[in-house]
Design a protein around this motif. Sequence first.
Motif, PDB file in Angstrom:
ATOM      1  N   GLY A  31       0.792  -1.223   0.000  1.00 20.96           N
ATOM      2  CA  GLY A  31       0.000   0.000   0.000  1.00 20.96           C
ATOM      3  C   GLY A  31       0.824   1.273   0.000  1.00 20.96           C
ATOM      4  O   GLY A  31       0.273   2.366   0.105  1.00 20.96           O
ATOM      5  N   LEU A  32       2.126   1.148  -0.116  1.00 24.16           N
ATOM      6  CA  LEU A  32       3.020   2.304  -0.056  1.00 24.16           C
ATOM      7  C   LEU A  32       3.549   2.669  -1.433  1.00 24.16           C
ATOM      8  O   LEU A  32       3.686   1.815  -2.309  1.00 24.16           O
ATOM      9  CB  LEU A  32       4.202   2.010   0.870  1.00 24.16           C
ATOM     10  N   ILE A  33       3.871   3.946  -1.585  1.00 28.70           N
ATOM     11  CA  ILE A  33       4.558   4.448  -2.771  1.00 28.70           C
ATOM     12  C   ILE A  33       5.901   4.971  -2.294  1.00 28.70           C
ATOM     13  O   ILE A  33       5.966   5.786  -1.365  1.00 28.70           O
ATOM     14  CB  ILE A  33       3.751   5.559  -3.453  1.00 28.70           C
ATOM     15  N   LYS A  34       6.951   4.499  -2.904  1.00 30.21           N
ATOM     16  CA  LYS A  34       8.304   4.933  -2.556  1.00 30.21           C
ATOM     17  C   LYS A  34       8.816   5.858  -3.654  1.00 30.21           C
ATOM     18  O   LYS A  34       8.602   5.607  -4.847  1.00 30.21           O
ATOM     19  CB  LYS A  34       9.250   3.742  -2.402  1.00 30.21           C
ATOM     20  N   VAL A  35       9.509   6.912  -3.247  1.00 32.05           N
ATOM     21  CA  VAL A  35      10.093   7.877  -4.167  1.00 32.05           C
ATOM     22  C   VAL A  35      11.605   7.763  -4.046  1.00 32.05           C
ATOM     23  O   VAL A  35      12.161   7.920  -2.954  1.00 32.05           O
ATOM     24  CB  VAL A  35       9.641   9.316  -3.839  1.00 32.05           C
ATOM     25  N   TRP A  36      12.267   7.492  -5.154  1.00 28.58           N
ATOM     26  CA  TRP A  36      13.705   7.237  -5.184  1.00 28.58           C
ATOM     27  C   TRP A  36      14.415   8.264  -6.046  1.00 28.58           C
ATOM     28  O   TRP A  36      13.871   8.715  -7.053  1.00 28.58           O
ATOM     29  CB  TRP A  36      13.984   5.850  -5.770  1.00 28.58           C
ATOM     30  N   CYS A  37      15.643   8.582  -5.688  1.00 26.32           N
ATOM     31  CA  CYS A  37      16.499   9.402  -6.538  1.00 26.32           C
ATOM     32  C   CYS A  37      16.987   8.510  -7.680  1.00 26.32           C
ATOM     33  O   CYS A  37      17.573   7.447  -7.429  1.00 26.32           O
ATOM     34  CB  CYS A  37      17.684   9.943  -5.743  1.00 26.32           C
ATOM     35  N   ALA A  38      16.742   8.917  -8.921  1.00 31.23           N
ATOM     36  CA  ALA A  38      17.125   8.090 -10.068  1.00 31.23           C
ATOM     37  C   ALA A  38      18.641   7.973 -10.197  1.00 31.23           C
ATOM     38  O   ALA A  38      19.148   6.972 -10.686  1.00 31.23           O
ATOM     39  CB  ALA A  38      16.532   8.660 -11.350  1.00 31.23           C
ATOM     40  N   ARG A  39      19.375   8.973  -9.758  1.00 33.44           N
ATOM     41  CA  ARG A  39      20.826   8.956  -9.909  1.00 33.44           C
ATOM     42  C   ARG A  39      21.508   8.093  -8.862  1.00 33.44           C
ATOM     43  O   ARG A  39      22.397   7.314  -9.169  1.00 33.44           O
ATOM     44  CB  ARG A  39      21.369  10.388  -9.841  1.00 33.44           C
ATOM     45  N   THR A  40      21.057   8.197  -7.598  1.00 32.59           N
ATOM     46  CA  THR A  40      21.744   7.501  -6.497  1.00 32.59           C
ATOM     47  C   THR A  40      21.018   6.254  -6.010  1.00 32.59           C
ATOM     48  O   THR A  40      21.586   5.479  -5.240  1.00 32.59           O
ATOM     49  CB  THR A  40      21.905   8.440  -5.294  1.00 32.59           C
ATOM     50  N   CYS A  41      19.760   6.085  -6.406  1.00 24.75           N
ATOM     51  CA  CYS A  41      18.897   4.992  -5.928  1.00 24.75           C
ATOM     52  C   CYS A  41      18.595   5.084  -4.434  1.00 24.75           C
ATOM     53  O   CYS A  41      18.203   4.098  -3.815  1.00 24.75           O
ATOM     54  CB  CYS A  41      19.498   3.624  -6.268  1.00 24.75           C
ATOM     55  N   LEU A  42      18.768   6.264  -3.843  1.00 23.01           N
ATOM     56  CA  LEU A  42      18.441   6.454  -2.434  1.00 23.01           C
ATOM     57  C   LEU A  42      16.960   6.791  -2.279  1.00 23.01           C
ATOM     58  O   LEU A  42      16.373   7.496  -3.106  1.00 23.01           O
ATOM     59  CB  LEU A  42      19.289   7.569  -1.830  1.00 23.01           C
ATOM     60  N   LEU A  43      16.370   6.291  -1.188  1.00 25.19           N
ATOM     61  CA  LEU A  43      14.970   6.561  -0.886  1.00 25.19           C
ATOM     62  C   LEU A  43      14.825   8.019  -0.459  1.00 25.19           C
ATOM     63  O   LEU A  43      15.512   8.479   0.459  1.00 25.19           O
ATOM     64  CB  LEU A  43      14.476   5.631   0.229  1.00 25.19           C
ATOM     65  N   LEU A  44      13.938   8.753  -1.124  1.00 25.32           N
ATOM     66  CA  LEU A  44      13.693  10.158  -0.795  1.00 25.32           C
ATOM     67  C   LEU A  44      12.525  10.317   0.168  1.00 25.32           C
ATOM     68  O   LEU A  44      12.569  11.143   1.071  1.00 25.32           O
ATOM     69  CB  LEU A  44      13.420  10.964  -2.069  1.00 25.32           C
ATOM     70  N   ARG A  45      11.465   9.533  -0.043  1.00 26.68           N
ATOM     71  CA  ARG A  45      10.301   9.603   0.844  1.00 26.68           C
ATOM     72  C   ARG A  45       9.359   8.442   0.558  1.00 26.68           C
ATOM     73  O   ARG A  45       9.470   7.786  -0.472  1.00 26.68           O
ATOM     74  CB  ARG A  45       9.558  10.928   0.718  1.00 26.68           C
ATOM     75  N   THR A  46       8.437   8.238   1.486  1.00 21.75           N
ATOM     76  CA  THR A  46       7.393   7.225   1.350  1.00 21.75           C
ATOM     77  C   THR A  46       6.053   7.941   1.411  1.00 21.75           C
ATOM     78  O   THR A  46       5.809   8.727   2.329  1.00 21.75           O
ATOM     79  CB  THR A  46       7.496   6.180   2.473  1.00 21.75           C
TER      80      THR A  46
END
Length: 130
Positions: A31-46
């Motif tokens: 049920g979650l949406i994850k937002v990732w930095c395309a360059r670093t693959c780090l999680l930005l927010r949920t």
Amino acid sequence: LRGFVEGHTLSAYCVAMDTTGSRVFTAADDGLIKVWCARTCLLLRTLRGHTAEVTELSVSAAGGEAARDGEPLDLPPHGARGLLASACNDGTVRLWSLDEESMPCVAVLQPCPSQDKVAVVGASFRPLEP
């Protein structure tokens, strides 16, 4: 895009990229949406709000207008970076602003009260016809 991301607790079946190519969105059975930095693959927010499996993600073009059944939705301005739509088995489609860093949910589309609650398995943006 190269990399490995890990963050969902259940299977992820949806992926989308914003129009700038800087963010990747994933959605899952948790049920979650994850937002990732395309360059670093780090999680930005949920992004939270759905109560069942997220079945589809769609990104609008910048400057677009959201509508339901051909009628424009009354939403806050969202011109520069557009919207992210997420469809869910809880019967809703949520619209998230891509203009703000916090990516707030700006609208929740629900079935008409006279209809039974059904899963939503798709969401997409298209130009409004004149």
